[in-house]
Design an enzyme around this catalytic site. Structure first.
Site, short mmCIF file in Angstrom:
data_model
loop_
_atom_site.label_atom_id
_atom_site.label_comp_id
_atom_site.label_asym_id
_atom_site.label_seq_id
_atom_site.Cartn_x
_atom_site.Cartn_y
_atom_site.Cartn_z
N GLU A 31 64.11 -11.13 38.32
CA GLU A 31 64.65 -10.58 37.07
C GLU A 31 65.77 -11.50 36.61
OE1 GLU A 31 65.60 -6.41 36.69
OE2 GLU A 31 63.96 -5.82 38.03
N GLU A 42 65.54 -3.37 43.69
CA GLU A 42 66.97 -3.06 43.61
C GLU A 42 67.33 -1.90 44.55
OE1 GLU A 42 68.30 -2.74 39.53
OE2 GLU A 42 67.85 -4.85 39.14
#
Length: 512
Positions: free
Chosen positions: A316, A193
């Site tokens: 994810e 991220e």
């Protein structure tokens, strides 16, 4: 008048046929493999995922373990056939320095886990523990490296420490710490991220950072290749994927990640067990958005990589709700209901149907965090509805995806509608065909008719996962409230399957 009657008759027939769920399976048109790595899992240093979940310590005399790793967890994950396990994060990865977690435990420094609850991390579970645990489970490790606060040299050293069989400073250190032979570590995430907790970078900046890391990140064994995964987009950030595919040479890139959670509202996520039908509908709307996300990100990747050499890695995904009352808000502990079974079934079907590009994925997370497949409480362990779906569906691992078209009725709530039926199919190495069906409708059973083309079958068997209430879940007091059962609601007649799927149910068929 005669023409009007003909039109009305046509409309009546059309509504009669298409008022039901019409599916068509093309059993002779399979082309792409459903990569087993779509069934990956995720273990972050977050809440009770590692400590108390996987790991209870070498000195624990109450819970059976192997080198501190729970035996019941190992057995459950073996049965689930998990192909890979991602570690140590997540956001935690970009604050984690791997050398803090090797060597004598009494000499390891502690850090504060600033992302998840502000607890002190004592680094007692480190690289050796994780990689040895992967060997116990029979799964491949997927290590997420620290780009946000680490260095290129630190990353290179980790690859050398874990994989190099010759003489070097890092392999010597590994041997000093008790491991003579290297591990097999193929999958490496270059940051996590990067658009957020991994550094709040712009896509253009991260692309350059990735190129720098990837330049030095190579296998330390001549016969091995590593699989480098770029920190990918947040849900519908299509520009991120565009920049990465445009600016990173594809010979430096094996996979691009994507993260998407089924969240009602990031400011008010709603409860995990006492949710309303409106909250359920919204959650499913977010879950089914995955198909659009995968399609659009894949289209961008196709523009730069028409041969589809670079994998889309959804590392994810899952449902995210408010934590259970009375638990630490930073630990993200939530229960797991039939709603989560619906999320899992629909999402896996989407991944199967995009097997040409989606070749790896990781459910968040394995134990005691978010949409977990396992929950633990001291010596007790239970599996969740999501676990059962992933076990039922693992017949698709490494099988050939078979095209299936779905003409579905709608699940309607408050004048909004979603497709009620989700489906995917595959043919395994022994020739058996498996079909996964999900009815997300919270109230209505759905009648399905499936036209079988390209093959003849003489036998069908089925399993089902369902429960009286969509809020139902397994507890430590009633651990088998929800579990798979045989299903007789589907019949085979010639080249046609017919049956009725109960509300919020998951069914897996086997045809021979």
């Amino acid at each position: 008048m005669k023409k009007l009657l003909q039109v009305l008759l046509f409309c009546f027939c059309f509504s009669t046929v298409f008022g039901q769920n019409q599916l068509v399976l093309n059993a002779d048109l399979g082309k792409h493999k459903i990569d087993k790595h779509i069934y990956g899992h995720f273990a972050e240093h977050l809440g009770r995922c590692i400590y108390g979940g996987f790991y209870v310590g070498e000195d624990n005399d109450k819970i059976k373990h192997t080198k501190g790793v729970r035996n019941d967890v190992v057995d459950a994950l073996k049965k689930l056939k998990i192909p890979n396990l991602r570690w140590p994060g997540g956001c935690f990865a970009d604050t984690y320095h791997w050398k803090d977690g090797v060597g004598p435990k009494e000499k390891r420094p502690t850090i504060v886990n600033r992302w998840w609850g502000g607890v002190t991390e004592d680094n007692s579970f480190g690289t050796h523990n994780f990689l040895d645990m992967c060997e116990l489970i029979g799964t491949e490790p997927y290590l997420s490296g620290n780009v946000g606060s680490g260095t290129v040299q630190e990353f290179i050293d980790w690859v050398q420490y874990t994989t190099f069989d010759g003489k070097s400073p890092m392999s010597d250190l590994r041997k000093e710490n008790g491991r003579a032979n290297p591990w097999k570590v193929k999958y490496w995430g270059i940051g996590n991220e990067a658009w957020g907790c991994g550094g709040n970078m712009r896509a253009e900046y991260y692309a350059d950072v990735y190129r720098q890391y990837a330049t030095f990140l190579s296998a330390w064994q001549n016969d091995e290749k590593i699989f480098r995964i770029a920190s990918g987009a947040n849900s519908s950030d299509y520009k991120w994927t565009e920049v990465l595919m445009r600016d990173i040479p594809h010979q430096m890139l094996e996979g691009v990640a994507l993260h998407h959670y089924s969240v009602i509202d990031w400011n008010k996520k709603g409860p995990s067990t006492t949710f309303t039908e409106e909250q359920y509908f919204t959650t499913m709307k977010r879950a089914m958005l995955m198909d659009e996300l995968v399609t659009k990100h894949s289209n961008i990747m196709d523009k730069y990589d028409p041969a589809k050499k670079v994998a889309l890695v959804v590392d994810e995904w899952g449902g995210w709700y408010d934590v259970e009352p009375g638990t630490n808000p930073g630990f993200l502990y939530q229960q797991n209901t039939m709603r989560d079974a619906m999320i899992a079934g629909v999402t896996l079907n989407i991944f199967h149907n995009h097997a040409d590009r989606v070749r790896m994925a990781n459910l968040a997370q394995t134990i005691n965090v978010l949409q977990a497949v396992i929950l633990t409480n001291e010596e007790k362990m239970i599996v969740t509805p999501t676990y059962h779906v992933m076990e039922m569906f693992n017949v698709h691992q490494d099988a050939t995806m078979l095209p299936i078209t779905v003409n579905s009725t709608d699940y309607v709530f408050n004048n909004e509608k979603l497709q009620a039926i989700s489906a995917s199919a595959s043919r395994d190495a022994n020739g058996a065909v498996h079909i996964s069906l999900v009815n997300i409708d919270a109230k209505k059973e759905q009648e399905v008719t499936l036209d079988l083309r390209g093959a003849k079958f003489s036998n069908v068997t089925a399993k089902i996962l369902t429960s009286p209430k969509i809020q139902d879940h397994n507890t430590f007091e009633n651990p088998e409230k929800i579990k798979p059962a045989g299903f007789k609601g589907i019949t085979l007649s010639g080249n046609s399957l017919k049956g009725k799927l109960p509300p919020f149910s998951v069914v897996v068929l086997e045809l021979k």
